[in-house]
Design a protein around this motif. Structure first.
Motif, PDB file in Angstrom:
ATOM      1  N   PHE A  46       0.832  -1.198   0.000  1.00 13.09           N
ATOM      2  CA  PHE A  46       0.000   0.000   0.000  1.00 13.09           C
ATOM      3  C   PHE A  46       0.869   1.250   0.000  1.00 13.09           C
ATOM      4  O   PHE A  46       2.029   1.215   0.398  1.00 13.09           O
ATOM      5  CB  PHE A  46      -0.945  -0.021   1.204  1.00 13.09           C
ATOM      6  CG  PHE A  46      -1.842  -1.226   1.213  1.00 13.09           C
ATOM      7  CD1 PHE A  46      -3.042  -1.216   0.535  1.00 13.09           C
ATOM      8  CD2 PHE A  46      -1.461  -2.389   1.872  1.00 13.09           C
ATOM      9  CE1 PHE A  46      -3.871  -2.334   0.518  1.00 13.09           C
ATOM     10  CE2 PHE A  46      -2.273  -3.515   1.863  1.00 13.09           C
ATOM     11  CZ  PHE A  46      -3.477  -3.488   1.180  1.00 13.09           C
ATOM     12  N   THR A  47       0.288   2.345  -0.439  1.00 11.62           N
ATOM     13  CA  THR A  47       1.042   3.575  -0.634  1.00 11.62           C
ATOM     14  C   THR A  47       1.606   4.120   0.672  1.00 11.62           C
ATOM     15  O   THR A  47       1.008   3.934   1.739  1.00 11.62           O
ATOM     16  CB  THR A  47       0.156   4.650  -1.280  1.00 11.62           C
ATOM     17  OG1 THR A  47      -1.037   4.812  -0.482  1.00 11.62           O
ATOM     18  CG2 THR A  47      -0.248   4.248  -2.680  1.00 11.62           C
ATOM     19  N   THR A  80      -4.173  -3.116  -5.100  1.00  9.49           N
ATOM     20  CA  THR A  80      -4.642  -3.008  -3.697  1.00  9.49           C
ATOM     21  C   THR A  80      -4.062  -4.094  -2.797  1.00  9.49           C
ATOM     22  O   THR A  80      -4.777  -4.740  -2.033  1.00  9.49           O
ATOM     23  CB  THR A  80      -6.184  -3.032  -3.626  1.00  9.49           C
ATOM     24  OG1 THR A  80      -6.667  -4.288  -4.146  1.00  9.49           O
ATOM     25  CG2 THR A  80      -6.792  -1.882  -4.396  1.00  9.49           C
ATOM     26  N   GLY A  81      -2.752  -4.266  -2.897  1.00 12.11           N
ATOM     27  CA  GLY A  81      -2.060  -5.191  -2.012  1.00 12.11           C
ATOM     28  C   GLY A  81      -1.898  -6.595  -2.547  1.00 12.11           C
ATOM     29  O   GLY A  81      -1.123  -7.385  -1.988  1.00 12.11           O
ATOM     30  N   THR A 102      -5.084  -7.221   5.272  1.00 12.81           N
ATOM     31  CA  THR A 102      -5.918  -6.156   5.816  1.00 12.81           C
ATOM     32  C   THR A 102      -7.376  -6.609   5.840  1.00 12.81           C
ATOM     33  O   THR A 102      -7.731  -7.660   5.310  1.00 12.81           O
ATOM     34  CB  THR A 102      -5.817  -4.881   4.959  1.00 12.81           C
ATOM     35  OG1 THR A 102      -6.553  -5.085   3.735  1.00 12.81           O
ATOM     36  CG2 THR A 102      -4.372  -4.553   4.625  1.00 12.81           C
ATOM     37  N   GLY A 104      -9.460  -5.568   4.070  1.00 12.15           N
ATOM     38  CA  GLY A 104      -9.880  -5.632   2.677  1.00 12.15           C
ATOM     39  C   GLY A 104      -9.554  -6.960   2.008  1.00 12.15           C
ATOM     40  O   GLY A 104     -10.029  -7.229   0.907  1.00 12.15           O
ATOM     41  N   HIS A 105      -8.747  -7.797   2.672  1.00 13.45           N
ATOM     42  CA  HIS A 105      -8.391  -9.099   2.084  1.00 13.45           C
ATOM     43  C   HIS A 105      -9.624  -9.994   1.910  1.00 13.45           C
ATOM     44  O   HIS A 105      -9.829 -10.549   0.817  1.00 13.45           O
ATOM     45  CB  HIS A 105      -7.342  -9.778   2.968  1.00 13.45           C
ATOM     46  CG  HIS A 105      -6.907 -11.119   2.487  1.00 13.45           C
ATOM     47  ND1 HIS A 105      -6.104 -11.306   1.391  1.00 13.45           N
ATOM     48  CD2 HIS A 105      -7.184 -12.368   2.964  1.00 13.45           C
ATOM     49  CE1 HIS A 105      -5.896 -12.599   1.197  1.00 13.45           C
ATOM     50  NE2 HIS A 105      -6.542 -13.260   2.141  1.00 13.45           N
ATOM     51  N   SER A 108     -11.788  -8.679  -0.968  1.00 10.60           N
ATOM     52  CA  SER A 108     -11.206  -9.005  -2.279  1.00 10.60           C
ATOM     53  C   SER A 108     -11.537 -10.437  -2.670  1.00 10.60           C
ATOM     54  O   SER A 108     -11.869 -10.724  -3.824  1.00 10.60           O
ATOM     55  CB  SER A 108      -9.691  -8.810  -2.266  1.00 10.60           C
ATOM     56  OG  SER A 108      -9.342  -7.458  -2.160  1.00 10.60           O
ATOM     57  N   GLY A 167     -14.040   2.603  -2.941  1.00 11.08           N
ATOM     58  CA  GLY A 167     -13.978   1.896  -4.207  1.00 11.08           C
ATOM     59  C   GLY A 167     -14.910   0.699  -4.223  1.00 11.08           C
ATOM     60  O   GLY A 167     -15.280   0.164  -3.170  1.00 11.08           O
ATOM     61  N   SER A 170     -14.654  -2.501  -1.850  1.00  7.44           N
ATOM     62  CA  SER A 170     -13.902  -2.191  -0.629  1.00  7.44           C
ATOM     63  C   SER A 170     -14.729  -2.536   0.606  1.00  7.44           C
ATOM     64  O   SER A 170     -15.949  -2.744   0.525  1.00  7.44           O
ATOM     65  CB  SER A 170     -13.538  -0.705  -0.600  1.00  7.44           C
ATOM     66  OG  SER A 170     -14.721   0.086  -0.504  1.00  7.44           O
ATOM     67  N   LYS A 193     -11.472   7.216  -4.893  1.00  9.35           N
ATOM     68  CA  LYS A 193     -10.128   6.675  -4.773  1.00  9.35           C
ATOM     69  C   LYS A 193      -9.489   7.228  -3.510  1.00  9.35           C
ATOM     70  O   LYS A 193      -8.640   8.122  -3.550  1.00  9.35           O
ATOM     71  CB  LYS A 193      -9.295   7.012  -6.003  1.00  9.35           C
ATOM     72  CG  LYS A 193      -9.784   6.318  -7.269  1.00  9.35           C
ATOM     73  CD  LYS A 193      -8.887   6.631  -8.453  1.00  9.35           C
ATOM     74  CE  LYS A 193      -9.352   5.882  -9.702  1.00  9.35           C
ATOM     75  NZ  LYS A 193      -8.491   6.160 -10.881  1.00  9.35           N
ATOM     76  N   GLY A 194      -9.929   6.727  -2.375  1.00  5.60           N
ATOM     77  CA  GLY A 194      -9.362   7.169  -1.112  1.00  5.60           C
ATOM     78  C   GLY A 194     -10.276   8.072  -0.320  1.00  5.60           C
ATOM     79  O   GLY A 194     -11.323   8.529  -0.805  1.00  5.60           O
TER      80      GLY A 194
END
Length: 331
Positions: A46-47, A80-81, A102, A104-105, A108, A167, A170, A193-194
């Motif tokens: 991730f960023t 996204t990871g 995360t 978010g896993h 996904s 997103g 998400s 986007k965020g």
């Protein structure tokens, strides 16, 4: 057989038994005792500056100090990871490559038609690290005064109110869809986007409802920039005792976001146990709780089995939401 030959036979037998036992007793434990003997790679998907990146670097430093080897953080951005996670799922099973999963896993796994790895079996679960709730807010001058008010307005005027997410697919998005299922309401899903662009739209009056993690909203709630309506934790938060939980109105709707540490599948259990023990020690430090509180979260240690069960349980939950809401899955 003479006495000398018999003694020689007994000596060889004893040596063979000792060798076999030593091999059995020293195999995996020896790997743990020797581990780690070189730097460990910690992939971050991730960023820079986000909660996953910040927690990765904090844990890398603290855990590396306890293990006696540096843990080198390496950015492996993309999808996204998923790119970083895929690299760890296929790395040698020696405990020298790790990554964060995360909250978010599981989403996904529910949203993707295909992943380059099995979302549960292709990881050596170590422990969850931090847990933080999702939260729902509106701008300070919004006519929506409470979570109950939000649902009442959404029922009265289906499809009029807009609700943000980070997103499609998400955790933010699927939480909103779960709320719609349980409350029998319809609201417009607006993906961003965020958090930053959604926050701008909220304050500009072009977005009605803001869904984000407490990592972002913690400060905004405290400084009055966003009015809190509800949090997704099972209990009210100490810093916001007057903000109800979603489950007070919609029982059972209490998903929280989290970060957890995993290594490659097939990593010896003794190494996983060593990592779990040292990570628990890091999470028990007062400095860790203080740092996590700044990010709107709390330490959340677990056993490898508890983490594995959590991931599977959340995959099942979000898969149900995706099906019930007829959300198109992604390639």
């Amino acid at each position: 057989m003479n006495i000398r030959a018999r003694r020689r036979h007994l000596a060889f037998t004893a040596l063979a038994v000792c060798t076999g036992l030593c091999g059995l007793l020293s195999g995996v434990p020896a790997a743990a005792q020797d581990y780690p003997s070189k730097p460990i790679k910690f992939l971050v998907g991730f960023t820079p500056g986000g909660s996953a990146d910040l927690i990765s670097r904090f844990v890398a430093q603290k855990l590396g100090e306890r293990l006696g080897q540096p843990i080198m953080v390496e950015q492996r951005l993309g999808a996204t990871g998923i790119i970083a996670q895929d690299a760890v799922s296929k790395a040698p099973p020696d405990g020298y490559t790790m990554v964060l999963l995360t909250g978010g896993h599981p989403t996904s796994a529910a949203m993707k038609k295909k992943l380059p790895y099995h979302p549960v079996n292709d990881f050596g679960m170590v422990s969850t690290i931090i847990e933080y709730p999702m939260a729902i807010g509106v701008r300070p001058d919004s006519p929506i005064k409470s979570f109950a008010d939000l649902l009442a307005r959404a029922k009265a005027e289906p499809g009029k109110l807009s609700m943000s997410s980070a997103g499609i697919g998400s955790l933010h998005h699927l939480l909103g869809e779960w709320i719609k299922i349980e409350s029998g309401t319809e609201m417009i899903h607006v993906p961003f986007k965020g958090a930053a662009p959604a926050y701008t739209e909220l304050l500009g009056g072009r977005l009605d409802v803001f869904v984000e993690t407490m990592t972002f909203l913690n400060v905004n709630f405290k400084n009055g920039q966003v009015r809190p309506l509800a949090v997704s934790s099972s209990q009210r938060l100490k810093d916001f005792p007057n903000v109800p939980t979603i489950s007070e109105t919609l029982p059972g709707v209490d998903p929280t976001s989290w970060l957890g540490l995993v290594v490659s599948p097939g990593t010896p259990r003794a190494i996983i146990d060593r990592l779990n023990t040292e990570l628990r020690a890091v999470l028990a430090e007062p400095a860790t709780a203080e740092r996590f509180a700044q990010l709107g979260g709390v330490p959340a240690p677990s056993s490898p089995e508890e983490m594995r069960s959590r991931v599977q349980r959340e995959i099942d939950r979000w898969t149900r939401v995706v099906k019930l809401r007829n959300i198109e899955r992604e390639d």
